[in-house]
Design a protein around this motif. Structure first.
Motif, PDB file in Angstrom:
ATOM      1  N   UNK A 168      13.290   5.523   0.725  1.00 27.70           N
ATOM      2  CA  UNK A 168      11.760   5.808   0.277  1.00 27.70           C
ATOM      3  C   UNK A 168      12.387   7.367   0.417  1.00 27.70           C
ATOM      4  N   UNK A 220      -4.198   8.175 -14.961  1.00 29.30           N
ATOM      5  CA  UNK A 220      -4.633   7.635 -13.993  1.00 29.30           C
ATOM      6  C   UNK A 220      -5.872   6.835 -13.416  1.00 29.30           C
ATOM      7  N   UNK A 267       8.397   4.482  -5.423  1.00 31.21           N
ATOM      8  CA  UNK A 267       7.479   5.146  -4.510  1.00 31.21           C
ATOM      9  C   UNK A 267       7.961   6.468  -4.765  1.00 31.21           C
ATOM     10  N   UNK A 268       6.743   7.736  -4.364  1.00 30.30           N
ATOM     11  CA  UNK A 268       7.006   8.739  -4.283  1.00 30.30           C
ATOM     12  C   UNK A 268       6.146   9.077  -6.251  1.00 30.30           C
ATOM     13  N   UNK A 269       6.446  10.073  -6.310  1.00 33.21           N
ATOM     14  CA  UNK A 269       5.176  10.625  -8.216  1.00 33.21           C
ATOM     15  C   UNK A 269       5.202   9.133  -9.048  1.00 33.21           C
ATOM     16  N   UNK A 270       6.447   8.778  -9.192  1.00 37.71           N
ATOM     17  CA  UNK A 270       6.682   7.263 -10.431  1.00 37.71           C
ATOM     18  C   UNK A 270       6.093   6.185  -9.571  1.00 37.71           C
ATOM     19  N   UNK A 271       5.919   5.885  -8.525  1.00 41.00           N
ATOM     20  CA  UNK A 271       5.384   4.804  -7.793  1.00 41.00           C
ATOM     21  C   UNK A 271       4.566   4.047  -9.050  1.00 41.00           C
ATOM     22  N   UNK A 288       1.002  11.952 -16.282  1.00 38.17           N
ATOM     23  CA  UNK A 288       0.375  10.351 -15.336  1.00 38.17           C
ATOM     24  C   UNK A 288      -1.005  10.960 -14.635  1.00 38.17           C
TER      25      UNK A 288
END
Ligand code: HEM
Ligand code: SF4
Lengths: 398, 63
Positions: A52, A106, A344-348, A102
């Protein structure tokens, strides 16, 4: 340097489980140096908290700098070309370039937008179940159910002609198969891009109601053709090679746990939780995108030097006792969402709401339609060398 | 007592907060998190949403 055909440690499993060697690393040193199979060593991170932390820190762990790695048999010019071909590939970008793309995507993947697809997904699932029933047993659950359903959904969503599927299904499958020689995989990537380029040109000339058409209409001025090709290519491959393996492996896992299968089949209010637990327990993405450390940094007590390659073992982290008690047990009655199966994080995972919708529609529908579903063979046909874990085929009867 | 802080610039629209507590969290047309209540407090579902948020857009700050 020659390519090894040995399976990298990060991908080793015993059936559904991460290899015992991986669990041992998580319980002991937490981190280890592994060979990636393409001539470069990597630090493999295995604990939930460390994974994480790495995935939350794109400034220290860069996805885009991976394109600088010296791939065997790829010279400098070719490498530059490869790096340029990363345009539009969210997984190869760091902030702020990543956020820019992204944010355009979204809105298309919010829970609300995906809920609008539900009736069509139900219809697609029913059509495939009808076809299986008409043909009668045995069926190949992968070819007749698990692959075509997400494939048709992503085609309709993106605006890719489903009639072209033979070509792109084969390409996306082999591109991610590490037992296919690197040269051939790069050539396949090229072919996929050429194919996507024709679709992007078509959408530019006559933008339809699908996602490609939307991107052209609403963002045609901000996005280059190369970026559009990259985005569409990633969505097509990610939409194909993921949910389908969850459907195949998930069905097999439930067949081996009949009491839990009954819950998914008979208790609609528990399906969402069951899907989360299956995602965690199966963790079909072995490690996600590798990263390059942008500075010296310590993880699990180990110094990682600037420029070194880092990988995260998602299945091992998802079986960390720090995340769940009895982590190696499949228990569909629990179903918290804090797992790392979608990263996890921005590439979730951008497609997570879509994947969840597909899984919670398709799995119970299959089990209801064929209450006596069973695997014909007792030895599952796991596909080990694939970047995304799954089954090559699975003969079923009912 | 802690207070929920939202940094919309970080939000990647993963919608996990909405899955965790749909009475408090929503996504706007751009997929970015919005709050449905003025003061959501710091109860269990808020803590869970903060822990699950993949992008760090949600945090609890001490008052
Ligand atoms: C059960 C099915 C799925 C699983 C387990 C899954 C898993 C993941 C994981 C682990 C990542 C992060 C990879 C990394 O950090 O390197 C990811 C990213 C991504 N996924 Fe999925 N995925 C699934 C379905 C889908 C679907 C259906 C789509 C598309 C429609 C999709 C599109 C994407 C995209 C575009 C990214 C990159 C996001 C970014 O870099 O910002 N995925 N997925
Ligand atoms: S969980 Fe975090 S990133 Fe996802 S929508 Fe909510 S605030 Fe945004």
């Amino acid at each position: 340097m020659t390519e090894t055909r040995e399976l990298p440690l990060s991908m080793q499993r015993e059936g559904f489980d991460p290899a015992p060697a991986l669990a041992a690393i998580r319980e002991n040193e937490g981190i280890t140096k592994v060979s990636t199979g393409f001539g470069i060593d990597a630090w493999l991170i295995t604990r939930y908290a460390d994974v994480r932390a790495v995935l939350s820190d794109p400034a220290t762990f860069s996805n885009s700098r991976v394109s600088e790695l010296p791939l065997p048999g790829v010279d400098k010019i070719k490498r530059k070309e490869l790096a340029e071909r990363q345009a539009g590939n969210l997984l190869a970008l760091d902030p702020p370039a990543h956020g820019r793309l992204r944010r355009l995507l979204t809105p298309e993947f919010t829970l609300r937008r995906i809920r609008r697809l539900e009736p069509r997904i139900v219809e697609i699932v029913d059509e495939h179940l009808d076809a299986m029933e008409r043909k009668g047993p045995p069926a190949d659950l992968v070819a007749d159910f698990a692959l075509p359903i997400p494939s048709l959904v992503i085609c309709e969503l993106l605006g890719v002609p489903y009639s072209d599927r033979a070509g792109f299904q084969e390409r996306s499958n082999r591109q991610l198969d590490l037992s296919v020689p690197l040269d051939e995989r790069l050539a396949l990537q090229e072919e996929s891009r050429d194919y996507m380029a024709t679709l992007v040109e078509r959408a530019k000339a006559d933008p339809g109601e699908d996602m490609l058409g939307m991107l052209v209409r609403e963002h045609g001025d901000d996005l280059t053709s190369v970026e559009l090709i990259g985005i569409a290519g990633l969505l097509l491959i990610a939409g194909h090679e993921t949910t389908s393996n969850m459907l195949g492996l998930g069905t097999l896992a439930l067949l081996q746990h009949p009491d839990q299968l009954a819950i998914v089949r008979d208790q609609p209010e528990r399906v969402d939780a069951a899907v989360e637990e299956l995602l965690r327990w199966l963790s079909i993405v072995h490690s996600g995108t590798g990263k390059i450390a942008t500075r010296d940094v310590e993880v699990a007590g180990q110094l990682i030097k600037e420029g070194e390659f880092v990988m995260c073992a998602l299945p091992t982290a998802n079986r960390d006792p720090q995340l769940r008690s009895e982590p190696d047990e499949l228990d569909v009655t629990r179903g918290e969402i804090g797992h790392l199966a979608f990263g996890h994080g921005i590439h979730h995972c951008l497609g997570a709401p879509l994947a969840r919708m597909e899984l919670r529609t398709a799995l119970p529908a299959l089990l209801k339609r064929f209450p006596d579903l069973r695997a014909v063979s007792s030895t599952p046909d796991f596909r080990s060398f694939h970047v995304i874990y799954g089954l090559t085929s699975m003969e079923v009867a009912w | 007592m802690s207070k929920l802080a939202v940094n919309k610039d970080f939000c990647i629209g993963a919608g996990l907060c909405v899955l965790t507590d749909a009475d408090v969290f929503d996504q706007d047309d751009d997929g970015i998190v919005t709050l449905l209540v003025d003061d959501p407090g710091d109860g269990p579902s808020i803590k869970e949403a903060v822990a699950n948020c993949p992008s760090g857009a949600l945090s609890l700050v001490d008052e």
